[in-house]
Design a protein around this motif. Structure first.
Motif, PDB file in Angstrom:
ATOM      1  N   THR A  22      46.480  59.381   7.188  1.00  0.00           N
ATOM      2  CA  THR A  22      46.861  58.678   8.345  1.00  0.00           C
ATOM      3  C   THR A  22      47.815  59.861   8.787  1.00  0.00           C
ATOM      4  O   THR A  22      47.885  60.770   9.859  1.00  0.00           O
ATOM      5  CB  THR A  22      47.616  57.532   7.865  1.00  0.00           C
ATOM      6  OG1 THR A  22      46.134  57.326   7.977  1.00  0.00           O
ATOM      7  CG2 THR A  22      48.367  57.238   9.565  1.00  0.00           C
ATOM      8  N   THR A  40      47.322  51.837   8.055  1.00  0.00           N
ATOM      9  CA  THR A  40      47.117  52.056   9.797  1.00  0.00           C
ATOM     10  C   THR A  40      46.520  51.110  10.584  1.00  0.00           C
ATOM     11  O   THR A  40      46.070  49.552   9.774  1.00  0.00           O
ATOM     12  CB  THR A  40      45.797  53.032   9.705  1.00  0.00           C
ATOM     13  OG1 THR A  40      46.060  53.873   8.667  1.00  0.00           O
ATOM     14  CG2 THR A  40      45.575  53.633  11.039  1.00  0.00           C
ATOM     15  N   ASP A  63      40.456  57.233  12.213  1.00  0.00           N
ATOM     16  CA  ASP A  63      41.101  57.310  10.808  1.00  0.00           C
ATOM     17  C   ASP A  63      40.610  55.434  10.157  1.00  0.00           C
ATOM     18  O   ASP A  63      40.218  54.864  10.831  1.00  0.00           O
ATOM     19  CB  ASP A  63      43.028  56.789  11.312  1.00  0.00           C
ATOM     20  CG  ASP A  63      43.366  57.081   9.651  1.00  0.00           C
ATOM     21  OD1 ASP A  63      43.082  57.328   9.211  1.00  0.00           O
ATOM     22  OD2 ASP A  63      44.913  56.489   9.994  1.00  0.00           O
ATOM     23  N   THR A  64      40.934  55.023   9.284  1.00  0.00           N
ATOM     24  CA  THR A  64      40.717  54.564   8.249  1.00  0.00           C
ATOM     25  C   THR A  64      41.874  52.894   8.600  1.00  0.00           C
ATOM     26  O   THR A  64      43.006  53.625   8.136  1.00  0.00           O
ATOM     27  CB  THR A  64      40.281  54.197   7.693  1.00  0.00           C
ATOM     28  OG1 THR A  64      41.128  55.123   6.081  1.00  0.00           O
ATOM     29  CG2 THR A  64      38.905  54.988   6.828  1.00  0.00           C
ATOM     30  N   GLU A  68      38.843  51.699   2.973  1.00  0.00           N
ATOM     31  CA  GLU A  68      39.029  52.692   2.274  1.00  0.00           C
ATOM     32  C   GLU A  68      38.797  52.414   0.342  1.00  0.00           C
ATOM     33  O   GLU A  68      38.872  52.844  -0.330  1.00  0.00           O
ATOM     34  CB  GLU A  68      39.216  54.372   2.733  1.00  0.00           C
ATOM     35  CG  GLU A  68      40.554  54.606   1.556  1.00  0.00           C
ATOM     36  CD  GLU A  68      41.940  54.219   2.851  1.00  0.00           C
ATOM     37  OE1 GLU A  68      41.371  53.168   4.197  1.00  0.00           O
ATOM     38  OE2 GLU A  68      43.027  54.897   2.803  1.00  0.00           O
TER      39      GLU A  68
HETATM   40 MG    MG Z   1      45.837  55.718   5.876  1.00  0.00          MG
END
Ligand code: MG
Ligand code: GDP
Length: 180
Positions: A22, A40, A63-64, A68
């Motif tokens: 991120t 995030t 982005d995750t 993850e």
């Molecule tokens: Mg992140």
């Protein structure tokens, strides 16, 4: 004025939680860095416009949102990916050892037509930490891993100091364009 075609490229950023995915995106897109560790939230992706030679390119960077940790990102995340940035933290061996898994997971989920040609990139982030004294993965070791996966380009970055962030994203964008 000539009308130029705009190309949309979907970029996926993968790697263990905490490696700086991120932060790299925020540095690249917003020129901002935060020490605070925040999961995030909000949009699934951010976009960045750039010009490569005479082409206008929109990078859509996914982005995750912390999932993850469970390696369960869902099909929508991977669908239609044009390139994949794998990130590890040069100070955390576990995040380097996890790369094989992320690489495999990507190929399995995204299922690109020609896996050998698919544009991957490896990023070793947080090279600023402790002036480099706490790093546990050498550049040599990282490059060996890249060679073993079919000569993936490698960049060492610091999202904190904005070191090598733009060049890394530019390189993957060019590779994705070339693979179109
Ligand atoms: Mg992140
Ligand atoms: P993510 O889970 O992979 O998205 O990682 P984050 O971007 O949330 O970063 C995790 C933590 O590492 C945060 O506290 C960031 O401020 C910090 N961080 C990220 N990149 C760097 C870097 O290049 N250098 C340093 N010193 N810290 C970083």
């Amino acid at each position: 004025m000539s009308v130029r075609r705009r190309t949309l490229l979907k970029v996926i950023v993968l790697g263990d939680s905490g490696v700086g995915k991120t932060s790299l995106m925020n540095q690249y897109v917003h020129k901002k860095f935060s020490q605070q560790y925040k999961a995030t939230i909000g949009a699934d992706f951010v976009t960045k416009e750039l010009q490569i030679d005479d082409r206008l390119v929109t990078l859509q960077i996914w982005d995750t949102a912390g999932q993850e940790r469970f390696q369960s990102l869902g099909v929508a995340f991977y669908r239609g990916a044009d390139c994949c940035i794998l990130v590890y933290d040069v100070n955390v061996l576990k995040s380097f050892d996890a790369l094989d898994n992320w690489h495999e997971e990507f190929l399995k989920q995204a299922n690109p037509p020609d896996p050998k040609k698919f544009p991957f990139m490896l990023v070793g982030n947080k090279v600023d930490v402790d002036g480099g004294n706490s790093r546990v993965v050498s550049e040599k070791k990282a490059k060996e891993w890249c060679a073993s996966k079919g000569d993936i380009p490698y960049f060492e970055t610091s999202a904190k100091e904005d070191y090598n962030v733009d060049p890394a994203f530019l390189c993957i964008a060019k590779a994705a364009l070339a693979n179109e």
